[in-house]
Design an enzyme around this catalytic site. Structure first.
Site, PDB file in Angstrom:
ATOM      1  N   ASP A 139      23.381 -33.742  -0.296  1.00 45.06           N
ATOM      2  CA  ASP A 139      24.605 -34.317   0.270  1.00 45.06           C
ATOM      3  C   ASP A 139      25.323 -35.065  -0.855  1.00 45.06           C
ATOM      4  O   ASP A 139      24.984 -36.203  -1.168  1.00 45.06           O
ATOM      5  CB  ASP A 139      24.232 -35.254   1.413  1.00 45.06           C
TER       6      ASP A 139
ATOM      7  N   GLU B  27      27.795 -37.024  -1.616  1.00 48.25           N
ATOM      8  CA  GLU B  27      28.761 -38.066  -1.305  1.00 48.25           C
ATOM      9  C   GLU B  27      28.324 -39.361  -1.989  1.00 48.25           C
ATOM     10  O   GLU B  27      27.156 -39.559  -2.298  1.00 48.25           O
ATOM     11  CB  GLU B  27      28.820 -38.319   0.201  1.00 48.25           C
TER      12      GLU B  27
END
Length: 307
Positions: free
Chosen positions: A166, A168
């Site tokens: 992920d 982010e």
């Protein structure tokens, strides 16, 4: 217009002493996953549940079965989330577990094995932590491979079923780190797949890494088992060259995405032949009404919650 990304509360421990989380051999929790008991089979897409372990128990994933046939509602449980941190003295990335993730891992016998024994795969998500380290800015193939080894060692140590990426909150450039480059994620995924050929590698389809899947004639798309849409309450086909059976264009946040939207996204998943349905933020309350909204469309059955 929609919930863009998870509204998550993080424990962002920035102290470099957190490197100790990877000092293997310091906990008593080791070993391979227990062999699952035969679970009732179901027909339909793979259902995925992310759990915010800062607030909720992984065991929630195993509390939902199908009224028709008794199969598990969820096939994959994602521990959310470990972090990729940056050691400013060594100038290198390292894998960090906040106290809540560490607690789940240390208590794998009671937090992870019960799910695996039901036939549910348990995957560790890894997320940026505002320190400049990310999957897309390893400065060399050697650095990417070193981090891949930390990931695969963790999977082996705690008997997990795989890793979820992920990209982010990395905040590329912080602490003097580099900006995303073309080779980093390709080297990382290639090394990780070599380290764990039979484990899950999944992609939360967001961030610079998700758009850098090819380098030097190598395309790592096929090395992923799954990829999913990161925007809850919406339909978006991940831009990765995987068959429909491995993609989730639908994404819902349980308790926040309306039941009608969850049902419509599930109906579209089946109607258009996609093989995965992503959910986020399964908590400890009885969410059987929210879950049934999509299981009726995916599997032709209501969901039953057993505390």
């Amino acid at each position: 217009m929609f919930t863009l990304v998870r509204s998550r509360v993080r424990t962002a421990a920035l102290a470099l002493s957190a490197v100790a989380a990877l000092a293997f051999g310091t906990t008593a929790t080791t070993g391979a996953a227990a062999a699952p008991a035969p679970a009732p089979t179901k027909q339909g897409p793979t259902s995925v549940a992310y759990v915010e372990v800062n607030d909720n128990s992984m065991l929630n994933v195993g509390k939902y079965t199908l009224a028709g046939g008794g199969g598990n509602v969820f096939d994959v449980a994602v521990i959310f989330a470990a972090n990729i941190n940056y050691d400013t003295s060594k100038k290198e990335a390292y894998l960090h577990f906040n106290e809540n993730v560490q607690r789940v891992l240390d208590n794998a016998a009671t937090q992870i094995r019960p799910l695996q024994q039901k036939g549910i795969k348990v995957v560790l998500s890894v997320l940026g932590n505002h320190q400049g380290a990310g999957f897309a800015n390893f400065p060399s193939q050697r650095a990417a491979s070193a981090f891949a080894k930390q990931l695969s060692d963790t999977v082996g140590k705690y008997g997990l079923d795989g890793i979820d990426f992920d990209d982010e909150y990395a905040e590329y450039g912080n602490n003097g780190t580099g900006q995303p480059n073309a080779s980093s994620f390709v080297h990382l995924v290639t090394a990780l797949r070599a380290n764990m050929p039979d484990k899950i590698i999944s992609l939360y389809n967001i961030g610079p890494a998700a758009s850098r899947l090819s380098y030097g004639g190598v395309d790592v798309s096929s090395k992923f088992d799954y990829a999913w849409n990161p925007y809850y309450g919406t339909w978006q086909v991940p831009g990765i060259a995987l068959p429909k059976s491995k993609l989730s264009p639908a994404a819902v946040e349980i308790g926040r995405t309306s039941q009608s939207t969850a049902a419509n996204l599930a109906r579209r998943t089946v109607g258009e032949g996609y093989g995965v349905y992503l959910t986020y933020n399964l908590d400890g309350t009885d969410r059987s009404a929210d879950v049934s909204a999509f299981t009726r469309e995916l599997y032709g059955s209501d969901a039953v919650y057993t505390p």
